[in-house]
Design an enzyme around this catalytic site. Structure first.
Site, PDB file in Angstrom:
ATOM      1  N   GLN A  61       0.802  -1.219   0.000  1.00  0.00           N
ATOM      2  CA  GLN A  61       0.000   0.000   0.000  1.00  0.00           C
ATOM      3  C   GLN A  61       0.841   1.278   0.000  1.00  0.00           C
ATOM      4  O   GLN A  61       0.343   2.337  -0.357  1.00  0.00           O
ATOM      5  CB  GLN A  61      -0.932  -0.028   1.215  1.00  0.00           C
ATOM      6  N   TYR A  62       2.105   1.197   0.384  1.00  0.00           N
ATOM      7  CA  TYR A  62       2.908   2.410   0.482  1.00  0.00           C
ATOM      8  C   TYR A  62       3.007   3.112  -0.869  1.00  0.00           C
ATOM      9  O   TYR A  62       3.462   2.538  -1.854  1.00  0.00           O
ATOM     10  CB  TYR A  62       4.317   2.092   0.986  1.00  0.00           C
ATOM     11  N   SER A  63       2.579   4.365  -0.881  1.00  0.00           N
ATOM     12  CA  SER A  63       2.652   5.203  -2.084  1.00  0.00           C
ATOM     13  C   SER A  63       2.036   4.512  -3.286  1.00  0.00           C
ATOM     14  O   SER A  63       2.582   4.524  -4.386  1.00  0.00           O
ATOM     15  CB  SER A  63       4.104   5.603  -2.383  1.00  0.00           C
ATOM     16  N   GLY A  64       0.864   3.913  -3.067  1.00  0.00           N
ATOM     17  CA  GLY A  64       0.150   3.283  -4.161  1.00  0.00           C
ATOM     18  C   GLY A  64       0.915   2.157  -4.824  1.00  0.00           C
ATOM     19  O   GLY A  64       0.729   1.893  -6.023  1.00  0.00           O
ATOM     20  N   GLY A  65       1.780   1.491  -4.091  1.00  0.00           N
ATOM     21  CA  GLY A  65       2.571   0.393  -4.646  1.00  0.00           C
ATOM     22  C   GLY A  65       3.913   0.813  -5.199  1.00  0.00           C
ATOM     23  O   GLY A  65       4.751  -0.039  -5.513  1.00  0.00           O
TER      24      GLY A  65
END
Length: 341
Positions: A61-65
């Site tokens: 999930q971090y920074s939209g992948g």
């Protein structure tokens, strides 16, 4: 660099883990004010590797992948795959649609494939559930994780912040069915948040589970004197949920840390991280780095030995807190409160 086994497994990891949440596409990160792009991030991966760090943690999930994409790209460029340990996580929704999050079999099978694609790797060393999922039977989750390991897509599995009874239940379900058990717990632990010392740390010690805490410096609050601010401290909404900057007890803890660090002539961050290694089952605090001295201070912590008296000085001002950072439901504030470790 010092190395140890992760829990009761044979996996050898450095005593520090580089957290990769700070690296990704600056246009997609919810924390874009302090997120670093590829060219800015590369020196930190190089510095970590040169310091002997072989353990890297990110999440789908971090920074939209894009954190996974950047982590994978830079590690492929700078390191040998068999020498490094790569960890990622799943649970939070990647789209606002059914089955695009949580810990169901369907979601986990999709999430691991998506993560491997973004990382550009055939497997991850440690696959972690980012939180507990009340909507999915734990038997379904543990069997799916076992199948992911048996398929060769992950070597080991771990969990993140949850209640000790939940973690114990998951471990027992796996044991009773002959499935893969967790070897790591990634929980919130630092001088400003010590609630995990009550049940989770003793449980991990008893079960042979390695502790790899997130936010060991309390979102930077344990790295600077009281009142000093940074861009992150001003814009980090999640940090303001976890820690109240005006809390008198927190300020007293920070003051005690600052005083002892000054006496010993070391960085506050180094001392705060050295305290981590006095705790049972501790393997590797997960440290973020957006400035070169962040990694230097973390490495310096490995050479600091704290006396019982010094530990008591650091811990004395602490007062119990309500548990935070669990965030089971994936909606509202609970979703916000698990996004940014």
């Amino acid at each position: 660099m010092k190395f140890t086994r992760l829990g009761n497994s044979g996996l050898k990891v450095s005593r520090l883990c580089l957290g990769c949440m700070s690296y990704g596409d600056t246009t997609k990160g919810w924390h874009g004010d302090w997120l670093l792009g590829e060219e800015e991030s590369r020196p930190f991966f190089r510095q970590a590797l040169e310091a002997g760090i072989n353990f890297f943690d990110t999440a789908n999930q971090y920074s939209g992948g894009t954190s996974e994409e950047m982590t994978g790209k830079l590690l492929r460029e700078l390191a040998k795959r068999d020498e490094i340990v790569v960890a990622t996580k799943a649970y939070l929704p990647w789209r606002n649609a059914p089955n695009t999050g949580g810990l169901s079999r369907k979601s986990l099978m999709q999430a691991i494939d998506d993560s491997l694609l973004r990382l550009g790797m055939d497997y991850v060393d440690l696959y972690q559930i980012h939180r507990w999922d009340d909507a999915t039977p734990i038997e379904e989750t543990m069997e799916a994780l076992h199948d992911i390991v048996k398929a060769g897509k992950a070597r080991y599995i771990g969990a993140s912040s949850m209640y000790a009874w939940q973690f114990a239940k998951a471990q027992e379900v796996a044991r009773a069915n002959g499935w893969t058990r967790f070897i790591a717990m990634q929980n919130q632990l630092n001088l400003l948040y010590r609630e995990e010392e009550r049940e989770m740390l003793p449980l991990c010690e008893d079960e042979g589970v390695g502790v790899i805490p997130w936010s060991p410096l309390a979102r930077g609050r344990l790295a600077r004197p009281p009142g000093e601010e940074t861009v992150r401290s001003k814009t980090d909404g999640f940090g303001k949920v976890l820690y109240q900057d005006g809390d008198e007890q927190d300020r007293a803890v920070i003051a005690a840390l600052h005083e002892l660090a000054t006496e010993r002539g070391v960085e506050m961050a180094s001392l705060a991280l050295a305290w981590q290694f006095t705790k049972p089952a501790m393997v590797a605090p997960i440290v973020g780095a957006t400035k070169p001295h962040h990694i230097d201070a973390a490495v310096a912590a490995l050479e600091i030995e704290l006396s019982d008296e010094e530990v008591e000085r650091l811990e004395a001002p602490y007062r119990p807190k309500w548990p935070t950072g669990m965030g089971t439901p994936m909606s509202g504030m609970d979703q916000v409160s698990v996004v940014g470790e």
